[in-house]
Design a protein around this motif. Sequence first.
Motif, short mmCIF file in Angstrom:
data_model
loop_
_atom_site.label_atom_id
_atom_site.label_comp_id
_atom_site.label_asym_id
_atom_site.label_seq_id
_atom_site.Cartn_x
_atom_site.Cartn_y
_atom_site.Cartn_z
N LEU A 154 0.83 -1.20 0.00
CA LEU A 154 0.00 0.00 0.00
C LEU A 154 0.86 1.25 0.00
CD1 LEU A 154 -2.88 -0.92 2.47
CD2 LEU A 154 -3.04 -0.59 0.02
N MET A 155 1.96 1.19 0.75
CA MET A 155 2.81 2.36 0.82
C MET A 155 3.59 2.56 -0.47
SD MET A 155 3.83 3.05 4.68
CE MET A 155 5.23 1.99 4.90
N VAL A 156 4.00 1.45 -1.06
CA VAL A 156 4.71 1.54 -2.33
C VAL A 156 3.81 2.12 -3.40
CG1 VAL A 156 5.51 0.09 -4.24
CG2 VAL A 156 6.45 -0.23 -1.97
N ALA A 157 2.54 1.75 -3.35
CA ALA A 157 1.58 2.26 -4.32
C ALA A 157 1.09 3.65 -3.95
CB ALA A 157 0.40 1.30 -4.43
N ARG A 158 1.66 4.21 -2.91
CA ARG A 158 1.31 5.55 -2.44
C ARG A 158 -0.15 5.69 -2.05
NH1 ARG A 158 5.20 9.16 -4.60
NH2 ARG A 158 7.14 7.98 -4.71
N LEU A 159 -0.76 4.58 -1.67
CA LEU A 159 -2.16 4.67 -1.28
C LEU A 159 -2.31 5.14 0.17
CD1 LEU A 159 -3.59 1.49 -3.01
CD2 LEU A 159 -4.21 3.84 -3.50
N VAL A 160 -1.30 4.82 0.96
CA VAL A 160 -1.30 5.30 2.35
C VAL A 160 0.09 5.84 2.68
CG1 VAL A 160 -3.07 3.73 3.18
CG2 VAL A 160 -0.69 3.03 3.21
N ASP A 161 0.15 6.71 3.69
CA ASP A 161 1.43 7.28 4.09
C ASP A 161 2.07 6.52 5.24
OD1 ASP A 161 -0.10 10.41 3.53
OD2 ASP A 161 1.38 9.41 2.24
N VAL A 162 1.21 6.09 6.15
CA VAL A 162 1.72 5.32 7.28
C VAL A 162 1.05 3.96 7.30
CG1 VAL A 162 2.43 7.15 8.84
CG2 VAL A 162 0.03 6.54 8.67
N PRO A 163 1.71 2.96 7.87
CA PRO A 163 1.09 1.63 7.90
C PRO A 163 -0.23 1.67 8.64
CG PRO A 163 3.38 1.53 8.63
CD PRO A 163 3.03 2.97 8.50
N LEU A 164 -1.18 0.90 8.12
CA LEU A 164 -2.49 0.84 8.74
C LEU A 164 -2.51 -0.25 9.81
CD1 LEU A 164 -4.73 1.00 5.57
CD2 LEU A 164 -4.40 2.81 7.24
N LEU A 165 -3.20 0.07 10.89
CA LEU A 165 -3.34 -0.91 11.96
C LEU A 165 -4.59 -1.72 11.67
CD1 LEU A 165 -1.42 -1.19 14.30
CD2 LEU A 165 -3.08 -0.01 15.74
N PHE A 166 -4.46 -2.71 10.79
CA PHE A 166 -5.64 -3.42 10.31
C PHE A 166 -6.44 -4.09 11.42
CE2 PHE A 166 -5.69 -2.95 5.88
CZ PHE A 166 -4.39 -2.83 5.44
N LEU A 167 -5.74 -4.83 12.24
CA LEU A 167 -6.46 -5.60 13.25
C LEU A 167 -6.48 -4.89 14.60
CD1 LEU A 167 -5.15 -9.13 12.35
CD2 LEU A 167 -7.42 -8.24 11.97
N GLY A 168 -5.80 -3.79 14.68
CA GLY A 168 -5.69 -3.12 15.97
C GLY A 168 -6.60 -1.92 16.13
N SER A 169 -7.25 -1.48 15.07
CA SER A 169 -8.10 -0.30 15.20
C SER A 169 -9.56 -0.72 15.23
CB SER A 169 -7.86 0.66 14.04
OG SER A 169 -8.73 0.38 12.98
N ARG A 170 -10.33 -0.04 16.02
CA ARG A 170 -11.73 -0.40 16.20
C ARG A 170 -12.51 -0.30 14.90
NH1 ARG A 170 -13.85 -0.43 21.93
NH2 ARG A 170 -15.39 -1.58 20.77
#
Lengths: 311, 283
Positions: A154-170
Amino acid sequence: MAPPGGITPKQNGLLRRMGQYLDARLGFLFILPVLLVVAYLLIYPVVTSFYISLTDRNLLRRGYSFVGLENYRQVLTDREMWETLLNTGAWTIGSLTFQLLLGLGGALLLNRRMTLLWLWRMLIIVPWAFPPIVIAFVWRWILNDLYGVLNYLLMVARLVDVPLLFLGSRTLAMPTAIGVNTWFGFPFFLLAILAALQAIPDTDYEAARIEGASGWQLFQHVIFPRIRFTIGIILVLRTMWVVNSFDFIFLLTGGGPGTATQTLPVFAYFTGWRRYFLGRASAICVVLLGVLVLSSWFYFRLFQLSQVEEE
Amino acid sequence: MTRSRRVYRLLRMGQKAVLNLLVVLLAVFAVFPLFWLVTSSLKLPAELYKFPVTFIPQTVSWKFYETVLTLTYFPRYFTNSLLVALGTTVATTAMAAMGAYSIVRYHHWLSSLLARAILFAYLFPRILLVIPFFILLLQIGLVNTRTGLTISHVVFTLPFALWFLVGYFKTIPREIEDAARIDGASNITIFLRIVLPLSRPGLVAAAIFTFINSWNEFLFALVLTTAKDVQTISVGLYGLVGGETMEWGQMLASSTLVILPVLFFFLLIQRNLAEGLTGGAIR
């Protein structure tokens, strides 16, 4: 043809007669083990669990007493229960929708004269072979915020800037769980629908095309009627599986963060084995069963699946 | 060829290419986790925790496998899973074969009841069954034993095996058995010497399916076994999760080892599965 076995003339009389007696009743004897297992290890426990839900049975002590519907009253007024019900609904509807869409789309894609069909079939069925524990671990690894490959891509594709907390965010946890469940469940839909699609004779398509049917109309009048039944059955089976699934959620998110992904089976487990309220846990299970019976009834009406009796 | 025809042809080719691409993407989606699992497990610890990520290991290292096989309880868990799965498979397949034969040849009316009963069995949440089962085993004293776990596995693998074999036995023509019976063969001989050998493919499929289900099972293992020497891999692996630090490398290696038998059997009967499980739905 000589009788089986080598029985000596001495034992011949009694043993032989016993053997013949049993042999004549083979039909009954053979079904006996199954009946015993079903009766003692299936029906009896199920009935028992109904009874347990009416007691204050606790994991920590031996004695227990009958408390009637107290467990149900407590459970149905518990805020956590309603949150769990909502989660279960989202989990079920979300998972099934995407599994169906992906399965249907994939089946339509594969329903052409394809050269390597056997290869695609074999590859697509791979998720099925995964034990729940491995699914949970592998996906946790893929979705990891520090070392996970998904965040990397995702970061390589410039879709996000910081890693997403997939399983850790509500907010992300449930959609992520649904996504993983989709990965696991779509092969089932795909293969079943594909098999149904391939049963449609070419002549049906030709006939419709002669009458000038377009792509969408083809789907409506040629394809859909033929697969409606299959989709219905698969949906019923998968719904039961998804609503009942404990392993998946428990291993992937543990119900968390907090109770964000807690579904009914997980809630029942925690009630029984973390808070030790076995009676109340049983009550939750009974509610779960009720939800399933209701949704099955709903499905059967919706898809007019009374034909399942023919199976 | 007219110009419009050429354009049409190009469009069709383009369309086909896109569709093929989508198929490839779908297959990649399905297989990627397996690929990622295996390649990650073969990396060196330093490479595993590198960011940016590498897709093919720069150096293939069996370090994680070494650790898993020598320094953890993994071999024990593996053996336990194997014993439980084998026991379940033998018991379930035998009982299902006998029961299916009885239903198909003697109690035909039961088969329609069976179909509905299977649906019912699917309906019941396993979590519902766990609580009374736990208490039941507690009373018999089989909690924390492989035998107790095997019994519980038999209970939920039997319905499907039975249903599957009923469907399979129905395809065996009666005439062969009747001919043997005229020749004076007893019922048991017919079953053992004629029906069973004829239905070997079906029996094998049912056995493999049972094995896989038992091998993968988690909930019952979690609840019914707490001692490390009896636990199966599902629960054992789960234990690796505990605490703040996750031993990812070990987890990846052990996961690969866990999935290998399943994958092997799975690919063996994947044809069967793809057709068998949907056959009932379309018929």
